[in-house]
Design a protein around this motif. Sequence first.
Motif, short mmCIF file in Angstrom:
data_model
loop_
_atom_site.label_atom_id
_atom_site.label_comp_id
_atom_site.label_asym_id
_atom_site.label_seq_id
_atom_site.Cartn_x
_atom_site.Cartn_y
_atom_site.Cartn_z
N TYR A 93 9.99 -7.73 -2.07
CA TYR A 93 9.23 -6.63 -1.48
C TYR A 93 9.91 -5.27 -1.56
CZ TYR A 93 8.10 -11.16 0.33
OH TYR A 93 7.85 -12.49 0.41
N ALA A 94 11.22 -5.26 -1.65
CA ALA A 94 11.93 -3.99 -1.83
C ALA A 94 11.57 -2.95 -0.78
CB ALA A 94 11.68 -3.45 -3.25
N LEU A 95 11.44 -3.40 0.47
CA LEU A 95 11.27 -2.43 1.56
C LEU A 95 12.64 -1.98 2.04
CD1 LEU A 95 8.56 -4.33 3.63
CD2 LEU A 95 8.21 -2.46 2.00
N PHE A 96 12.69 -0.81 2.64
CA PHE A 96 13.95 -0.39 3.26
C PHE A 96 14.05 -1.09 4.60
CE2 PHE A 96 12.64 3.28 0.63
CZ PHE A 96 13.67 3.22 -0.28
N PRO A 97 15.06 -1.98 4.78
CA PRO A 97 15.09 -2.82 5.98
C PRO A 97 15.30 -2.03 7.27
CG PRO A 97 17.05 -3.20 4.61
CD PRO A 97 16.15 -2.29 3.83
N TRP A 98 15.91 -0.86 7.16
CA TRP A 98 16.22 -0.09 8.37
C TRP A 98 15.06 0.84 8.78
CZ3 TRP A 98 18.42 0.46 3.61
CH2 TRP A 98 18.16 1.65 2.94
N LEU A 99 14.01 0.86 7.98
CA LEU A 99 12.86 1.69 8.31
C LEU A 99 11.69 0.84 8.78
CD1 LEU A 99 12.77 4.15 5.24
CD2 LEU A 99 13.86 4.50 7.46
N THR A 100 10.89 1.36 9.69
CA THR A 100 9.69 0.65 10.16
C THR A 100 8.63 0.64 9.06
OG1 THR A 100 8.61 2.63 10.99
CG2 THR A 100 10.08 1.46 12.54
N LEU A 139 9.96 -3.45 12.28
CA LEU A 139 10.91 -3.45 11.17
C LEU A 139 10.57 -4.61 10.22
CD1 LEU A 139 14.28 -2.78 13.05
CD2 LEU A 139 13.14 -1.24 11.41
N PRO A 140 10.86 -4.46 8.92
CA PRO A 140 10.52 -5.50 7.95
C PRO A 140 11.00 -6.90 8.34
CG PRO A 140 11.20 -3.54 6.79
CD PRO A 140 11.42 -3.27 8.26
N LYS A 141 12.19 -7.00 8.95
CA LYS A 141 12.72 -8.35 9.25
C LYS A 141 11.84 -9.11 10.23
CE LYS A 141 15.80 -6.93 12.94
NZ LYS A 141 17.10 -6.45 13.29
N LYS A 148 5.09 -8.23 4.65
CA LYS A 148 6.02 -7.34 3.92
C LYS A 148 5.38 -6.87 2.62
CE LYS A 148 10.16 -9.62 5.42
NZ LYS A 148 11.11 -10.63 5.06
N GLN A 149 4.72 -7.82 1.94
CA GLN A 149 4.14 -7.44 0.67
C GLN A 149 2.98 -6.46 0.87
OE1 GLN A 149 5.12 -6.81 -2.02
NE2 GLN A 149 5.15 -8.62 -3.30
N ARG A 150 2.23 -6.65 1.96
CA ARG A 150 1.15 -5.69 2.24
C ARG A 150 1.72 -4.32 2.55
NH1 ARG A 150 -2.26 -8.25 6.75
NH2 ARG A 150 -0.92 -10.07 6.71
N CYS A 151 2.88 -4.31 3.21
CA CYS A 151 3.54 -3.03 3.49
C CYS A 151 3.96 -2.36 2.17
CB CYS A 151 4.75 -3.27 4.40
SG CYS A 151 5.64 -1.75 4.81
N ALA A 152 4.49 -3.19 1.25
CA ALA A 152 4.90 -2.64 -0.06
C ALA A 152 3.70 -2.07 -0.81
CB ALA A 152 5.59 -3.72 -0.89
#
Length: 267
Positions: A93-100, A139-141, A148-152
């Motif tokens: 997913y390559a989301l930034f884990p520290w960002l909402t 947060l992504p976690k 997560k994929q929908r967020c991406a």
Amino acid sequence: MNAEADTMQPKISFQDVTRIFGEGEKTFLALDRLSLDIADGEFVTVVGPSGCGKSTAMNIAAGLTEVSQGRVLVDGEAVHGPGPERGVIFQQYALFPWLTVRQNVEFGLRIKGMTAGERSRISDHFINLVGLRDFADALPKTLSGGMKQRCAIARAYAVNPTMLLMDEPFGALDALTRVHMQDQLLDTWSRERRTVIFITHDVDEAVYLANRVIVMAARPGRLHEIIPVELPYPRTEEMRLSREFAEIRNRVWHAVYHQKPQIDARQ
Ligand SMILES: Nc1ncnc2c1ncn2[C@@H]1O[C@H](COP(=O)(O)OP(=O)(O)OP(=O)(O)O)[C@@H](O)[C@H]1O
Ligand SMILES: [Mg+2]
């Protein structure tokens, strides 16, 4: 260029795209003269055996990998690097884990220098579109793989790309979530009509989503066959069970799994 010629211009055009990895004795022809035009607003899926150059072709289109020969044109302009008109979504997913969720979706907008008001208007729209309204501040976690994929996807859409390049985006999802994500993606696509290139190993998924299925072959990686999917949109669960669907799926399956190896003097 006259108006008629203009409407004929493909959104993306692969022209004799060749990619060789390695040097000297140890060169490997990953992609051999791939030529393919994709129309504006088209949804194409790409299938083929592992190692046939699907990701290489997509990374070239994304501007993340260089060609060895040939070129890729987007809206008639040669690709020389990444650009905001091309949104890329990978399997991981390559989301930034520290960002909402919201901050992830707004990341590209911040880079564009948008005001907080503009950013939140756009992120609200796309977070709603992918059904994550109740998780905008999570947060992504704390999200499932599908979320997560929908967020991406929301993040890729938010920067307003005219094209989405998706490399096995649903590969890590369970079957049920995957079907749901397919419907959601088609729903979004039918409203927004961006051009989509979608790589998958799942033949059913390839047929269900696409206007055309691009079948590639390996050693060397190359275009094998283009199979049109002449089923109307919106696609439905009933269609998956139809005879027409089964016929197309069988054709794609055959094209992928019964390929004859090509003897190439350059290999
Ligand atoms: N950076 C690299 N250096 C050397 N070889 C590479 C590199 N990237 C890809 N290759 C080779 O090029 C070929 C095509 O790789 P690519 O990742 O495009 O295949 P793919 O069709 O996406 O496969 P998969 O279905 O397994 O994801 C493979 O044989 C791979 O080993
Ligand atoms: Mg790949």
